[in-house]
Design an enzyme around this catalytic site. Sequence first.
Site, PDB file in Angstrom:
ATOM      1  N   ASP A  31       0.843  -1.201   0.000  1.00  0.00           N
ATOM      2  CA  ASP A  31       0.000   0.000   0.000  1.00  0.00           C
ATOM      3  C   ASP A  31       0.878   1.251   0.000  1.00  0.00           C
ATOM      4  O   ASP A  31       1.888   1.323   0.701  1.00  0.00           O
ATOM      5  CB  ASP A  31      -0.913  -0.009   1.238  1.00  0.00           C
ATOM      6  CG  ASP A  31      -2.091   0.946   1.104  1.00  0.00           C
ATOM      7  OD1 ASP A  31      -3.229   0.467   0.990  1.00  0.00           O
ATOM      8  OD2 ASP A  31      -1.857   2.180   1.096  1.00  0.00           O
ATOM      9  N   ASN A  87     -12.864  -3.490   2.552  1.00  0.00           N
ATOM     10  CA  ASN A  87     -13.818  -2.387   2.652  1.00  0.00           C
ATOM     11  C   ASN A  87     -14.766  -2.409   1.453  1.00  0.00           C
ATOM     12  O   ASN A  87     -14.338  -2.669   0.327  1.00  0.00           O
ATOM     13  CB  ASN A  87     -13.078  -1.050   2.689  1.00  0.00           C
ATOM     14  CG  ASN A  87     -12.182  -0.927   3.903  1.00  0.00           C
ATOM     15  OD1 ASN A  87     -12.517  -1.410   4.981  1.00  0.00           O
ATOM     16  ND2 ASN A  87     -11.033  -0.293   3.739  1.00  0.00           N
ATOM     17  N   GLY A  93     -15.801   2.433   3.752  1.00  0.00           N
ATOM     18  CA  GLY A  93     -14.506   3.104   3.615  1.00  0.00           C
ATOM     19  C   GLY A  93     -13.753   2.738   2.352  1.00  0.00           C
ATOM     20  O   GLY A  93     -12.548   2.972   2.258  1.00  0.00           O
ATOM     21  N   GLN A  94     -14.447   2.187   1.358  1.00  0.00           N
ATOM     22  CA  GLN A  94     -13.766   1.820   0.112  1.00  0.00           C
ATOM     23  C   GLN A  94     -13.490   3.065  -0.721  1.00  0.00           C
ATOM     24  O   GLN A  94     -14.392   3.874  -0.965  1.00  0.00           O
ATOM     25  CB  GLN A  94     -14.637   0.850  -0.699  1.00  0.00           C
ATOM     26  CG  GLN A  94     -13.963   0.383  -1.981  1.00  0.00           C
ATOM     27  CD  GLN A  94     -14.793  -0.639  -2.754  1.00  0.00           C
ATOM     28  OE1 GLN A  94     -15.926  -0.940  -2.385  1.00  0.00           O
ATOM     29  NE2 GLN A  94     -14.223  -1.180  -3.808  1.00  0.00           N
ATOM     30  N   HIS A 100     -10.396  -5.418  -3.295  1.00  0.00           N
ATOM     31  CA  HIS A 100      -9.052  -5.632  -2.753  1.00  0.00           C
ATOM     32  C   HIS A 100      -9.133  -6.024  -1.290  1.00  0.00           C
ATOM     33  O   HIS A 100     -10.009  -5.563  -0.556  1.00  0.00           O
ATOM     34  CB  HIS A 100      -8.170  -4.387  -2.919  1.00  0.00           C
ATOM     35  CG  HIS A 100      -8.797  -3.122  -2.424  1.00  0.00           C
ATOM     36  ND1 HIS A 100      -9.742  -2.430  -3.149  1.00  0.00           N
ATOM     37  CD2 HIS A 100      -8.615  -2.424  -1.275  1.00  0.00           C
ATOM     38  CE1 HIS A 100     -10.110  -1.354  -2.471  1.00  0.00           C
ATOM     39  NE2 HIS A 100      -9.449  -1.323  -1.317  1.00  0.00           N
ATOM     40  N   HIS A 102      -6.939  -6.026   2.232  1.00  0.00           N
ATOM     41  CA  HIS A 102      -5.767  -5.482   2.921  1.00  0.00           C
ATOM     42  C   HIS A 102      -5.204  -6.581   3.824  1.00  0.00           C
ATOM     43  O   HIS A 102      -5.944  -7.155   4.640  1.00  0.00           O
ATOM     44  CB  HIS A 102      -6.144  -4.306   3.820  1.00  0.00           C
ATOM     45  CG  HIS A 102      -6.737  -3.121   3.122  1.00  0.00           C
ATOM     46  ND1 HIS A 102      -6.061  -1.925   2.951  1.00  0.00           N
ATOM     47  CD2 HIS A 102      -7.957  -2.918   2.562  1.00  0.00           C
ATOM     48  CE1 HIS A 102      -6.847  -1.044   2.323  1.00  0.00           C
ATOM     49  NE2 HIS A 102      -7.995  -1.630   2.089  1.00  0.00           N
TER      50      HIS A 102
HETATM   51  P1  5GP Z   1      -9.764   1.187   0.387  1.00  0.00           P
HETATM   52  O1  5GP Z   1      -9.892   2.421   1.208  1.00  0.00           O
HETATM   53  O2  5GP Z   1     -10.438   1.317  -0.954  1.00  0.00           O
HETATM   54  O3  5GP Z   1     -10.155  -0.073   1.109  1.00  0.00           O
HETATM   55  O4  5GP Z   1      -8.220   1.009   0.133  1.00  0.00           O
HETATM   56  C1  5GP Z   1      -7.538   1.558  -0.928  1.00  0.00           C
HETATM   57  C2  5GP Z   1      -6.066   1.532  -0.583  1.00  0.00           C
HETATM   58  O5  5GP Z   1      -5.335   1.740  -1.765  1.00  0.00           O
HETATM   59  C3  5GP Z   1      -5.641   2.605   0.411  1.00  0.00           C
HETATM   60  O6  5GP Z   1      -5.090   1.995   1.563  1.00  0.00           O
HETATM   61  C4  5GP Z   1      -4.642   3.430  -0.375  1.00  0.00           C
HETATM   62  O7  5GP Z   1      -3.563   3.878   0.410  1.00  0.00           O
HETATM   63  C5  5GP Z   1      -4.193   2.478  -1.460  1.00  0.00           C
HETATM   64  N1  5GP Z   1      -3.791   3.132  -2.686  1.00  0.00           N
HETATM   65  C6  5GP Z   1      -4.459   4.112  -3.354  1.00  0.00           C
HETATM   66  N2  5GP Z   1      -3.793   4.456  -4.468  1.00  0.00           N
HETATM   67  C7  5GP Z   1      -2.670   3.681  -4.503  1.00  0.00           C
HETATM   68  C8  5GP Z   1      -1.568   3.598  -5.424  1.00  0.00           C
HETATM   69  O8  5GP Z   1      -1.486   4.292  -6.431  1.00  0.00           O
HETATM   70  N3  5GP Z   1      -0.597   2.686  -5.134  1.00  0.00           N
HETATM   71  C9  5GP Z   1      -0.669   1.874  -4.030  1.00  0.00           C
HETATM   72  N4  5GP Z   1       0.340   1.004  -3.843  1.00  0.00           N
HETATM   73  N5  5GP Z   1      -1.691   1.943  -3.141  1.00  0.00           N
HETATM   74  C10 5GP Z   1      -2.665   2.836  -3.378  1.00  0.00           C
END
Ligand code: 5GP
Length: 114
Positions: A31, A87, A93-94, A100, A102
Amino acid sequence: MTSDNVFLKIIERKIPARIEFEDERCLAFHDINPQAPVHVLIIPKKVIPAHTDLADEDIELLGHLHLVARRLAEKMGLHRGYRLVLNCGPDGGQTVPHLHMHLLGGRSFHWPPG
Ligand code: 5GP
């Protein structure tokens, strides 16, 4: 649209990422904004925008993502445990519309989550 999300760009190598694992069905990468010493995202290569879009045909893919998470946790030394987070939607919180998981580890987590 979903075909334009940042994770597809990582799959297609259009933007860089620290890739930890890849096979024909999934990709795992660190991340960009880690919330723990280990914070890896495990994503299917198939475009599934959110958990609510999962179909019966995805059952093996989901199992595969979990087994990849288990193997990565072992490889990355998370012997004291880890947390898997998925999420879904605005209340979940997505922020990226590509399913994906985590994989978080290397510190203790609290419950309930924030
Ligand atoms: P969500 O909030 O959708 O569950 O998680 C999305 C995750 O993607 C976040 O933890 C965010 O830091 C990560 N993320 C967003 N853009 C990028 C990116 O360009 N590269 C990487 N490696 N992670 C990303």
